[in-house]
Every structure is written in C-alpha cells, then in structure tokens.
Scaffold this motif. Structure first.
Motif, mmCIF file in Angstrom:
data_model
loop_
_atom_site.group_PDB
_atom_site.id
_atom_site.type_symbol
_atom_site.label_atom_id
_atom_site.label_comp_id
_atom_site.label_asym_id
_atom_site.label_seq_id
_atom_site.Cartn_x
_atom_site.Cartn_y
_atom_site.Cartn_z
ATOM 1 N N ARG A 6 0.862 -1.192 0.000
ATOM 2 C CA ARG A 6 0.000 0.000 0.000
ATOM 3 C C ARG A 6 0.888 1.228 0.000
ATOM 4 O O ARG A 6 1.956 1.232 0.600
ATOM 5 N N LEU A 7 0.428 2.278 -0.627
ATOM 6 C CA LEU A 7 1.101 3.566 -0.564
ATOM 7 C C LEU A 7 0.148 4.533 0.124
ATOM 8 O O LEU A 7 -0.893 4.896 -0.420
ATOM 9 N N LEU A 8 0.498 4.899 1.340
ATOM 10 C CA LEU A 8 -0.310 5.830 2.111
ATOM 11 C C LEU A 8 0.117 7.244 1.746
ATOM 12 O O LEU A 8 1.309 7.543 1.703
ATOM 13 N N THR A 9 -0.843 8.112 1.473
ATOM 14 C CA THR A 9 -0.528 9.479 1.076
ATOM 15 C C THR A 9 -1.416 10.446 1.835
ATOM 16 O O THR A 9 -2.486 10.080 2.320
ATOM 17 N N LEU A 30 6.744 -0.646 7.564
ATOM 18 C CA LEU A 30 7.264 0.398 6.679
ATOM 19 C C LEU A 30 8.112 -0.236 5.586
ATOM 20 O O LEU A 30 8.838 -1.202 5.832
ATOM 21 N N HIS A 31 8.024 0.308 4.401
ATOM 22 C CA HIS A 31 8.796 -0.187 3.263
ATOM 23 C C HIS A 31 9.467 1.011 2.610
ATOM 24 O O HIS A 31 8.824 1.781 1.888
ATOM 25 N N GLY A 32 10.741 1.189 2.891
ATOM 26 C CA GLY A 32 11.453 2.325 2.346
ATOM 27 C C GLY A 32 11.218 3.582 3.158
ATOM 28 O O GLY A 32 10.555 3.572 4.194
ATOM 29 N N GLN A 49 4.096 7.202 2.249
ATOM 30 C CA GLN A 49 4.858 6.148 2.904
ATOM 31 C C GLN A 49 4.334 4.806 2.416
ATOM 32 O O GLN A 49 3.142 4.524 2.514
ATOM 33 N N ALA A 50 5.239 4.006 1.873
ATOM 34 C CA ALA A 50 4.874 2.655 1.450
ATOM 35 C C ALA A 50 4.891 1.730 2.659
ATOM 36 O O ALA A 50 5.733 1.866 3.551
ATOM 37 N N VAL A 51 3.931 0.810 2.689
ATOM 38 C CA VAL A 51 3.870 -0.218 3.729
ATOM 39 C C VAL A 51 3.580 -1.560 3.067
ATOM 40 O O VAL A 51 2.956 -1.624 2.002
#
Length: 68
Positions: A6-9, A30-32, A49-51
C-alpha cells in the motif's frame, strides 16, 4: 503467503501520522523511506509512505487492502 503493498498518502499533518500509525498497529511494516512533495498551488507539504504486509491469502485485485 502473499505480500501486500500500500502507498499511504496525505497532507503532512497529524492525520497522516495517525494513518501510518494505524497501519503499523494492524501489522503493516514500513517499506522504504517516506517521500515529500511541496504543492506550490496549495501551499502545503504532502507525504507518502509505502507499507507492506504478509498475509495467508491468495492475492485478489478486489481485496480491500486497508481491511487486511
């Protein structure tokens, strides 16, 4: 086992921090690093934030990722 992404924005505010914290509390990781962008027109900072999360299910495009 399937890894979901998922990309949270959102605007860089406490609501965005709560969105990320909620995902972490539901087992997402967290991813990156986070990314930031200044919206000149709006005069606001936005972040992303990518998760990721491993689940015991087969991936299906109809999955509600936030509900996982």
């Amino acid at each position: 086992m399937t890894t979901l992404y998922r990309l949270l924005t959102g605007e860089d505010d406490s609501a965005f921090c709560h969105k990320v914290s909620e995902a972490l509390s539901k087992g997402w990781a967290l991813h990156g690093s986070p990314s930031y962008a200044w919206d000149q027109r709006q005069g606001r900072m936005y972040c992303a934030q990518a998760v990721i999360k491993d689940v015991d299910a087969r991936y299906d495009p109809s999955m509600k990722l936030g509900a996982q």
